[in-house]
Design an enzyme around this catalytic site. Structure first.
Site, PDB file in Angstrom:
ATOM      1  N   HIS A 136       0.848  -1.193   0.000  1.00 16.54           N
ATOM      2  CA  HIS A 136       0.000   0.000   0.000  1.00 16.54           C
ATOM      3  C   HIS A 136       0.881   1.239   0.000  1.00 16.54           C
ATOM      4  CE1 HIS A 136       1.174  -0.335   4.194  1.00 16.54           C
ATOM      5  NE2 HIS A 136       0.993   0.978   4.235  1.00 16.54           N
ATOM      6  N   HIS A 165       5.496   6.567  -0.839  1.00 20.37           N
ATOM      7  CA  HIS A 165       6.300   5.366  -1.070  1.00 20.37           C
ATOM      8  C   HIS A 165       5.486   4.113  -0.789  1.00 20.37           C
ATOM      9  CE1 HIS A 165       6.645   5.984   3.270  1.00 20.37           C
ATOM     10  NE2 HIS A 165       6.868   4.672   3.358  1.00 20.37           N
TER      11      HIS A 165
END
Length: 177
Positions: free
Chosen positions: A42, A123
């Protein structure tokens, strides 16, 4: 964590097909560190940490009230952040992603949720506890972000497990006439 708290975060889940491609690429490169499971890939929008159980309903209402356009997300840079987190990052952060994060942060602050003061660094973590610090270009892993979620992080004997507590759509851009 105490019985009266939940470890929560808002995130963009990685679609199944992209997660499979990312994990295949990561595993072929034999990146150092402990791999993040495919199901847990995720991009964190806002990490809330331990929150009182009775705050969950307000957080679900907050998520439902957020309006943001859908956008294309491309992760094409390999980097290491913090203490050994090997990650994929975008070369360019979509404006809609920045808007979504800013909106969540503003509304969370209005509810008294204290967030990390570091600037947002988009990220997707590939491995943890890496000793080697790879960086550079990566294949472009891309998908259309069409929803965001509120996850509950649970510790299990097999590692962290993320349970979706809420999901909200990102809207298609309005057509102009």
């Amino acid at each position: 964590m105490s019985e009266g708290t939940l470890r929560l975060f808002f995130a963009l889940p990685c679609p199944t097909e992209q997660a499979a491609a990312i994990c295949t690429w990561r595993d072929e490169r034999a990146l150092d560190g402990r791999p993040v499971s495919r199901a847990n890939l995720h991009l964190t929008l806002a990490f809330l940490g331990a929150q009182p159980v009775d705050r969950l309903e307000a957080l679900l209402a907050l998520g439902a009230a957020v309006q943001c356009p859908a956008f294309q997300l491309t992760l094409d840079r390999l980097t290491t952040i913090g203490k050994g987190f090997v990650c994929l990052r975008p070369s360019e952060t979509p404006a809609a992603l920045e808007y979504l994060v800013a909106t969540l942060n503003e509304r969370l602050a209005a509810q008294g949720v204290v967030l990390d003061s570091r600037p947002f660094l988009p990220h997707l973590t590939l491995t943890r506890q890496a000793r080697n610090r790879p960086h550079g270009p990566a294949p472009a892993f891309s998908w259309r972000a069409e929803h965001f979620v509120l996850y509950l992080s649970q510790n299990t004997p097999d590692g962290a497990r993320y349970v979706e507590k809420g999901r909200w759509p990102l809207q298609a851009p309005k057509a102009t006439t």
